[in-house]
Structures are given as C-alpha cells and as structure tokens.
Design a protein around this motif. Structure first.
Motif, PDB file in Angstrom:
ATOM      1  N   LEU A  67      66.265  22.703 150.967  1.00 23.17           N
ATOM      2  CA  LEU A  67      66.800  23.180 152.280  1.00 23.17           C
ATOM      3  C   LEU A  67      66.287  24.775 152.360  1.00 23.17           C
ATOM      4  O   LEU A  67      66.051  25.428 153.610  1.00 23.17           O
ATOM      5  N   ILE A  68      66.162  25.440 151.147  1.00 20.51           N
ATOM      6  CA  ILE A  68      65.667  26.964 151.300  1.00 20.51           C
ATOM      7  C   ILE A  68      64.353  26.975 151.683  1.00 20.51           C
ATOM      8  O   ILE A  68      64.020  27.894 152.486  1.00 20.51           O
ATOM      9  N   LYS A  69      63.412  26.104 151.013  1.00 27.05           N
ATOM     10  CA  LYS A  69      62.081  26.199 151.653  1.00 27.05           C
ATOM     11  C   LYS A  69      61.909  25.816 153.028  1.00 27.05           C
ATOM     12  O   LYS A  69      61.042  26.607 153.666  1.00 27.05           O
ATOM     13  N   LYS A  70      62.578  24.913 153.592  1.00 23.58           N
ATOM     14  CA  LYS A  70      62.452  24.397 154.811  1.00 23.58           C
ATOM     15  C   LYS A  70      63.012  25.671 155.636  1.00 23.58           C
ATOM     16  O   LYS A  70      62.326  26.157 156.759  1.00 23.58           O
ATOM     17  N   LYS A  71      64.106  26.331 155.519  1.00 21.23           N
ATOM     18  CA  LYS A  71      64.530  27.717 156.226  1.00 21.23           C
ATOM     19  C   LYS A  71      63.413  28.810 156.082  1.00 21.23           C
ATOM     20  O   LYS A  71      63.181  29.210 157.196  1.00 21.23           O
ATOM     21  N   LEU A  82      68.602  36.126 147.334  1.00 26.36           N
ATOM     22  CA  LEU A  82      68.131  34.664 147.238  1.00 26.36           C
ATOM     23  C   LEU A  82      68.414  33.846 146.169  1.00 26.36           C
ATOM     24  O   LEU A  82      68.770  32.869 146.136  1.00 26.36           O
ATOM     25  N   ALA A  83      67.714  34.486 145.185  1.00 24.31           N
ATOM     26  CA  ALA A  83      67.594  33.830 144.046  1.00 24.31           C
ATOM     27  C   ALA A  83      68.858  33.518 143.061  1.00 24.31           C
ATOM     28  O   ALA A  83      69.065  32.878 142.559  1.00 24.31           O
ATOM     29  N   ASN A  84      69.783  34.361 143.627  1.00 26.85           N
ATOM     30  CA  ASN A  84      71.044  34.326 142.817  1.00 26.85           C
ATOM     31  C   ASN A  84      72.044  33.455 143.640  1.00 26.85           C
ATOM     32  O   ASN A  84      72.994  32.892 143.380  1.00 26.85           O
ATOM     33  N   ASN A  85      72.078  34.130 145.066  1.00 24.89           N
ATOM     34  CA  ASN A  85      73.080  33.424 145.887  1.00 24.89           C
ATOM     35  C   ASN A  85      72.794  32.404 146.798  1.00 24.89           C
ATOM     36  O   ASN A  85      73.744  31.933 147.437  1.00 24.89           O
ATOM     37  N   GLY A  86      71.560  31.876 147.057  1.00 25.71           N
ATOM     38  CA  GLY A  86      71.205  30.991 147.872  1.00 25.71           C
ATOM     39  C   GLY A  86      71.104  31.477 149.465  1.00 25.71           C
ATOM     40  O   GLY A  86      71.112  32.712 149.640  1.00 25.71           O
ATOM     41  N   ILE A  87      70.687  30.607 150.125  1.00 29.21           N
ATOM     42  CA  ILE A  87      70.199  30.973 151.416  1.00 29.21           C
ATOM     43  C   ILE A  87      71.462  31.515 152.429  1.00 29.21           C
ATOM     44  O   ILE A  87      71.053  32.382 153.256  1.00 29.21           O
ATOM     45  N   ASN A  88      72.617  31.047 152.184  1.00 29.90           N
ATOM     46  CA  ASN A  88      73.590  31.457 153.142  1.00 29.90           C
ATOM     47  C   ASN A  88      74.416  32.852 152.783  1.00 29.90           C
ATOM     48  O   ASN A  88      75.084  33.350 153.667  1.00 29.90           O
ATOM     49  N   ASP A  89      74.170  33.625 151.716  1.00 27.87           N
ATOM     50  CA  ASP A  89      74.743  34.564 151.521  1.00 27.87           C
ATOM     51  C   ASP A  89      73.728  35.553 150.718  1.00 27.87           C
ATOM     52  O   ASP A  89      73.948  36.180 149.663  1.00 27.87           O
ATOM     53  N   ILE A 134      59.273  39.272 155.851  1.00 28.78           N
ATOM     54  CA  ILE A 134      58.789  40.071 154.680  1.00 28.78           C
ATOM     55  C   ILE A 134      59.318  39.474 153.577  1.00 28.78           C
ATOM     56  O   ILE A 134      58.509  38.959 152.602  1.00 28.78           O
ATOM     57  N   SER A 135      60.654  39.453 153.538  1.00 31.54           N
ATOM     58  CA  SER A 135      61.468  38.674 152.247  1.00 31.54           C
ATOM     59  C   SER A 135      60.804  37.244 152.287  1.00 31.54           C
ATOM     60  O   SER A 135      60.776  36.772 151.112  1.00 31.54           O
ATOM     61  N   SER A 136      61.063  36.518 153.355  1.00 33.79           N
ATOM     62  CA  SER A 136      60.751  35.030 153.393  1.00 33.79           C
ATOM     63  C   SER A 136      59.143  34.903 152.823  1.00 33.79           C
ATOM     64  O   SER A 136      59.037  33.747 152.112  1.00 33.79           O
ATOM     65  N   ASN A 137      58.322  35.408 153.360  1.00 30.97           N
ATOM     66  CA  ASN A 137      57.028  35.183 153.086  1.00 30.97           C
ATOM     67  C   ASN A 137      56.904  35.553 151.577  1.00 30.97           C
ATOM     68  O   ASN A 137      56.020  34.742 150.698  1.00 30.97           O
ATOM     69  N   PHE A 138      57.437  36.844 151.102  1.00 27.29           N
ATOM     70  CA  PHE A 138      57.616  36.821 149.406  1.00 27.29           C
ATOM     71  C   PHE A 138      57.972  35.680 148.646  1.00 27.29           C
ATOM     72  O   PHE A 138      57.377  34.998 147.926  1.00 27.29           O
ATOM     73  N   TYR A 139      59.382  35.170 149.137  1.00 25.93           N
ATOM     74  CA  TYR A 139      59.706  34.058 148.493  1.00 25.93           C
ATOM     75  C   TYR A 139      58.983  32.653 148.733  1.00 25.93           C
ATOM     76  O   TYR A 139      58.846  31.900 147.759  1.00 25.93           O
TER      77      TYR A 139
END
Length: 122
Positions: free
Chosen positions: A114-118, A53-60, A90-95
């Motif tokens: 948009l990432i935070k919302k997703k 996520l930190a490198n590729n963003g939400i869609n990849d 698990i991953s989303s809660n971490f971020y």
C-alpha cells in the motif's frame, strides 16, 4: 547530510527550510540531537519537516517543528495533515528510489504494498 538514521535535505520552500527523511525504523527522539547538530552547521533557523515513513507508516508520516538556531523546540512538534505537494513529491520520490528502506522495515507486507502504491500516485 546523511546519517544512518536519517537524511537531511535542504528544500526551497517558503514555509520549511529542511526535510528530514527517516531511513530506518528508529524513533525521532533517538536521532533528534544529530539533526540539531546538522542544522546548526547550516546556520539554519526556522521550521523543519520530518517524514517518518520508515517508522510510522503512510498514515502518520509528516511532522514539523521549529529550530531556534541552537535546538529543536520540542513543544512545537506537530503532525502535518496537508503538506505542500512539492515537498511530498520530493519525499515520495526519495522513498521510491530507496524502497529497500521500507522493504527492510518491520512494516507488514500488505502495508509495504500500500505504501508503494500511495508513493507512486503522488
């Protein structure tokens, strides 16, 4: 296990044993050998999920590959289109708990919103 580029977390899942979470905008190939060392220390053999996520963003963001006990088998690296909901949570809660990782990334302001919302909707 923590590194300045990723966090490796053991997960209880039938398909995957570890989740690697990117914590900066480094490319996976910059730290994949460190992940191999950590997996060897854990005497693990099987599939590993990568959340980029930190490198590729939400869609990849989600990929997986096999670890043969010594090396990550690079030709097995594949995108995951639908991930187990528990792992995604698990991953989303971490971020969400460490949103500064995303805030400090090169991702645009609009994409960060948009990432935070997703992440919050998972």
């Amino acid at each position: 296990m923590e590194n300045n580029k990723y966090i490796l977390q053991k997960i209880e899942n039938n398909e995957f044993g570890f989740l690697a979470l990117s914590v900066d905008y480094s490319r996976l190939d910059e730290y994949i050998f460190d992940i191999e060392k950590d997996l060897k220390k854990n005497k693990y053999k099987g599939k590993v999920v990568f959340d980029l996520l930190a490198n590729n963003g939400i869609n990849d963001r989600f990929y997986f590959c096999m670890f043969d006990g010594k090396k990550i088998v690079l030709n097995t690296l594949s995108a995951i289109n639908e991930l187990n909901r528990d792992i995604e949570k698990i991953s989303s809660n971490f971020y969400l708990s460490h949103f500064d990782i995303i805030s400090n990334s090169y991702i645009s302001k609009q994409s960060k919103f948009l990432i935070k919302k997703k992440l919050s909707s998972i």
